[in-house]
Write a protein that holds these residues in place. Sequence first.
Motif, PDB file in Angstrom:
ATOM      1  N   LEU A  82       9.562  46.010 -29.954  1.00 45.93           N
ATOM      2  CA  LEU A  82      10.169  46.792 -28.883  1.00 45.93           C
ATOM      3  C   LEU A  82       9.703  48.232 -29.060  1.00 45.93           C
ATOM      4  O   LEU A  82       9.335  48.640 -30.164  1.00 45.93           O
ATOM      5  CB  LEU A  82      11.690  46.718 -28.933  1.00 45.93           C
ATOM      6  N   ARG A 133      10.371  46.621 -21.939  1.00 43.48           N
ATOM      7  CA  ARG A 133      10.485  46.491 -23.389  1.00 43.48           C
ATOM      8  C   ARG A 133      10.556  47.833 -24.113  1.00 43.48           C
ATOM      9  O   ARG A 133      10.432  47.897 -25.329  1.00 43.48           O
ATOM     10  CB  ARG A 133       9.356  45.616 -23.938  1.00 43.48           C
ATOM     11  N   ARG A 135      13.180  50.246 -25.299  1.00 45.51           N
ATOM     12  CA  ARG A 135      14.613  50.078 -25.510  1.00 45.51           C
ATOM     13  C   ARG A 135      15.265  51.278 -26.193  1.00 45.51           C
ATOM     14  O   ARG A 135      16.431  51.210 -26.558  1.00 45.51           O
ATOM     15  CB  ARG A 135      14.863  48.825 -26.357  1.00 45.51           C
ATOM     16  N   THR A 136      14.520  52.364 -26.358  1.00 41.27           N
ATOM     17  CA  THR A 136      15.135  53.576 -26.899  1.00 41.27           C
ATOM     18  C   THR A 136      14.337  54.789 -26.451  1.00 41.27           C
ATOM     19  O   THR A 136      13.127  54.694 -26.187  1.00 41.27           O
ATOM     20  CB  THR A 136      15.227  53.531 -28.439  1.00 41.27           C
ATOM     21  N   LEU A 171      20.000  53.987 -22.458  1.00 33.86           N
ATOM     22  CA  LEU A 171      19.228  53.585 -23.629  1.00 33.86           C
ATOM     23  C   LEU A 171      19.733  54.331 -24.858  1.00 33.86           C
ATOM     24  O   LEU A 171      20.232  55.455 -24.752  1.00 33.86           O
ATOM     25  CB  LEU A 171      17.745  53.912 -23.434  1.00 33.86           C
ATOM     26  N   TYR A 299      19.625  47.507 -29.396  1.00 29.42           N
ATOM     27  CA  TYR A 299      18.383  47.442 -28.630  1.00 29.42           C
ATOM     28  C   TYR A 299      18.268  46.223 -27.732  1.00 29.42           C
ATOM     29  O   TYR A 299      17.353  46.154 -26.917  1.00 29.42           O
ATOM     30  CB  TYR A 299      17.186  47.496 -29.576  1.00 29.42           C
ATOM     31  N   GLY A 300      19.164  45.261 -27.904  1.00 26.90           N
ATOM     32  CA  GLY A 300      19.058  44.036 -27.140  1.00 26.90           C
ATOM     33  C   GLY A 300      18.146  43.032 -27.833  1.00 26.90           C
ATOM     34  O   GLY A 300      17.579  43.311 -28.889  1.00 26.90           O
TER      35      GLY A 300
END
Length: 302
Positions: A82, A133, A135-136, A171, A299-300
């Motif tokens: 990710l 993708r 995620r932060t 996020l 983050y999932g």
Amino acid sequence: MARKREKGFPPSPDQLPVGVVDNHTHLESIADVLPDGVADPGLLAHLEHGRAVGVDAVVQIGCDLESARWSVQAAAEHPSILAGVAIHPNEAVLHAGVREVAPDGLEPDPAPRHKLSLEVAIAEIADLARADRVRTVGETGLDYFRAGEAGRAAQREAFRAHIALAKELDLPLQIHDRDAHADVLAILAADGPPARTVFHCFSGDAAMARECVARGYFLSFSGTVTFNKSEELRRAAAEAPAEQLLVETDAPYLTPHPYRGRPNAPYLLPLTLATMASVRTEPLEVLCATIRTTSEALYGPW
């Protein structure tokens, strides 16, 4: 005769009992820092080497425009990656065209260091951050180690823009904080932090760790927690609740003891985890499982 100092990648540590996430790594930079005579095995080899010791997922951080683009592409192509994207505080200074007064007092070249303005650079980061993708948002924050007041002002501007972006996109925010603890905490309090805020490569003492924990922030520990003179970091790692802990390599930097100074990569994460588990007097498998759960909550799924 003096013993020849090793300069290549360290040997593999023991495999972890539970798979974990490297919360922060720069895989695109590994080749750039290798000493002469040491070959980079490549991205796929680094991912496989990590999997072989239980580091089966990574958060790949791009902290300038080039590495941010690379990170988005790498995450799209590799299921174990990710991405995070941002303009690093030191890069923010360059995009802002800040030229600090030289130590000898001579006036520096006033020309901007990057062609794109800070505003334009952050706008591209905002576009990249919308990829599935990613995620932060990170790493962003403040780095006062070398910056003068003009540079610090540019960093604060960029930090606030990234905080707003993380909140807009819901996020997590990954923070870089070097010699700027009070200002980082003050800006987060003034602007309101995102729902999930991570102090990448946590560098504060136990008192700061308690403050961050009280505010609901997450602390990510790197190889610095293994260094001989890092007693305060170890106290912080020992005191923080396990549910607010993460672990990272920050590869290719901050290689854990006893291999400090040699190249770092995700497969060396078990060395940092072993120190964390030891100072917490906690079974390694329990700590790994908790960190894995926390990482996926932040983050999932990968």
